[in-house]
Design an enzyme around this catalytic site. Structure first.
Site, PDB file in Angstrom:
ATOM      1  CB  SER A   8       0.943   9.792   2.842  1.00  0.00           C
ATOM      2  OG  SER A   8       0.415   9.417   1.582  1.00  0.00           O
ATOM      3  CG  ASP A  33      -1.254   5.987  -0.260  1.00  0.00           C
ATOM      4  OD1 ASP A  33      -1.441   4.951   0.391  1.00  0.00           O
ATOM      5  OD2 ASP A  33      -1.284   7.134   0.240  1.00  0.00           O
ATOM      6  CG  MET A  35      -4.330   4.721  -4.980  1.00  0.00           C
ATOM      7  SD  MET A  35      -5.345   6.168  -4.626  1.00  0.00           S
ATOM      8  CE  MET A  35      -4.631   6.714  -3.069  1.00  0.00           C
ATOM      9  CG  HIS A  64      -1.875   1.339   1.405  1.00  0.00           C
ATOM     10  ND1 HIS A  64      -2.708   2.342   1.861  1.00  0.00           N
ATOM     11  CD2 HIS A  64      -2.654   0.235   1.261  1.00  0.00           C
ATOM     12  CE1 HIS A  64      -3.930   1.858   1.988  1.00  0.00           C
ATOM     13  NE2 HIS A  64      -3.934   0.584   1.623  1.00  0.00           N
ATOM     14  CG  MET A  66      -5.237   1.436  -1.483  1.00  0.00           C
ATOM     15  SD  MET A  66      -5.536   3.164  -1.076  1.00  0.00           S
ATOM     16  CE  MET A  66      -3.848   3.786  -1.144  1.00  0.00           C
ATOM     17  CG  ASP A 173      -3.311   5.584   5.078  1.00  0.00           C
ATOM     18  OD1 ASP A 173      -3.405   6.824   5.064  1.00  0.00           O
ATOM     19  OD2 ASP A 173      -2.995   4.916   4.080  1.00  0.00           O
TER      20      ASP A 173
END
Length: 231
Positions: A8, A33, A35, A64, A66, A173
Site C-alpha cells: 500500500s 488508497d 480518500m 481502492h 474510499m 486490507d
C-alpha cells in the site's frame, strides 16, 4: 490458488512516490488508497497522482476508492491507468452497473465491504465482480490493528464463492503483517494489502517476498484451498 501481495502506497514516503513504487516491483500490484475526506475522515490523492504512478512503475495499480459517489468517479481511475478499481458497497448507488462499466473500460472490478457490512446481502452480485475486498480495519487510516473478528467473515465469503463456483479473488486490507497474514490466508484470502509491514522495513522487496512465502505456506495447508478435501 495464487497468492498476491499488494503493498500500500499509503504507507510510503509521499515525497518520493515514484521511487517507493519502484522499490516493490516484485509485488503483484501496487495498492493505491484514494480518500476524499467525506466517505472516510482522511484525504490522500486522486486521479492525477494515479496517472503519474502508472507512468512511474510497471507494477499494475490496484485503486481502492474510499470516496463518495464512486459511480461518478470510478471510471476516471481506469482512464488514469488503474488495472483494478475497488468501490465501496456502502457508497455505490448502482454497484452492478458500476462494476460492468469498470470492466467495459478494461479494468478488474472490485467491491469493498466495511467491517460491519455483511457479505451475504451481496451474494447475488458476486458474479459481477473480479475481487471482493474485506476490510480488516475501519477504512480511513493506515497503521491500524488487525480486527480478528473479520476472520469468520472471510471464511463465509470463501464459502459463498465455492457455492457459486466463482473465480473471485478475496482481498484483505488493514493490519496485514507477518503476524496476521497466515490467519487471513487460512480463512480464505488470497490477495493481501500490506502497508507498514512493507514500507516500514529497511528492505521493502524482501518484506514482500517474506509475506508471500508465509501466505503461500498457510494457503497450502488451508482446507478451503484443497479441492480433494484432505485437510
Amino acid at each position: 490458488m495464487a497468492v498476491q501481495i499488494n503493498p500500500s502506497i499509503l504507507s510510503a514516503d509521499f515525497a518520493r512516490l515514484a521511487e517507493e513504487a519502484r522499490a516493490v516491483e516484485g509485488a503483484d500490484w501496487l495498492h493505491v488508497d484514494v480518500m476524499d475526506n467525506h466517505f472516510v475522515p482522511n484525504l490522500t490523492l486522486g486521479a492525477p497522482v494515479v496517472e503519474a504512478l502508472s507512468r512511474a512503475t510497471d507494477t499494475p495499480l490496484d485503486c481502492h476508492l474510499m470516496i463518495e459517489e464512486p459511480d461518478r468517479w470510478a471510471p476516471q481511475y481506469v482512464e488514469a491507468g488503474a488495472g483494478s478499481v475497488t468501490f465501496h458497497a456502502e457508497a455505490a448507488a448502482a454497484p452492478v452497473r458500476l462494476a460492468r462499466e469498470i470492466r467495459a473500460k478494461g479494468a478488474r472490478a472490485s467491491m469493498a465491504l466495511k467491517p460491519a457490512t455483511p457479505v451475504e446481502q451481496y451474494e447475488d452480485l458476486l458474479p459481477e465482480l473480479d475481487m471482493l475486498l474485506i476490510m480488516t480495519v475501519e477504512p480511513g487510516f493506515g497503521g491500524q490493528a488487525f480486527l480478528d473478528l473479520m476472520l469468520p467473515k472471510i471464511r463465509r465469503t470463501r464459502r459463498l464463492i465455492a457455492k457459486h463456483g466463482l473465480d473471485l479473488w478475496v482481498q484483505v486490507d488493514g493490519g496485514v503483517s507477518a503476524e496476521t497474514i497466515e490467519r487471513c490466508a487460512d480463512a480464505g484470502a488470497d490477495v493481501f494489502v500490506a502497508g507498514s509491514a512493507v514500507y516500514a522495513t529497511d528492505d521493502p522487496e524482501a518484506a514482500v517476498r517474506m509475506l508471500r512465502h508465509q501466505a503461500q505456506e498457510a494457503t497450502a495447508a488451508a482446507a478451503w484451498a484443497d479441492p480433494a478435501g484432505k485437510h
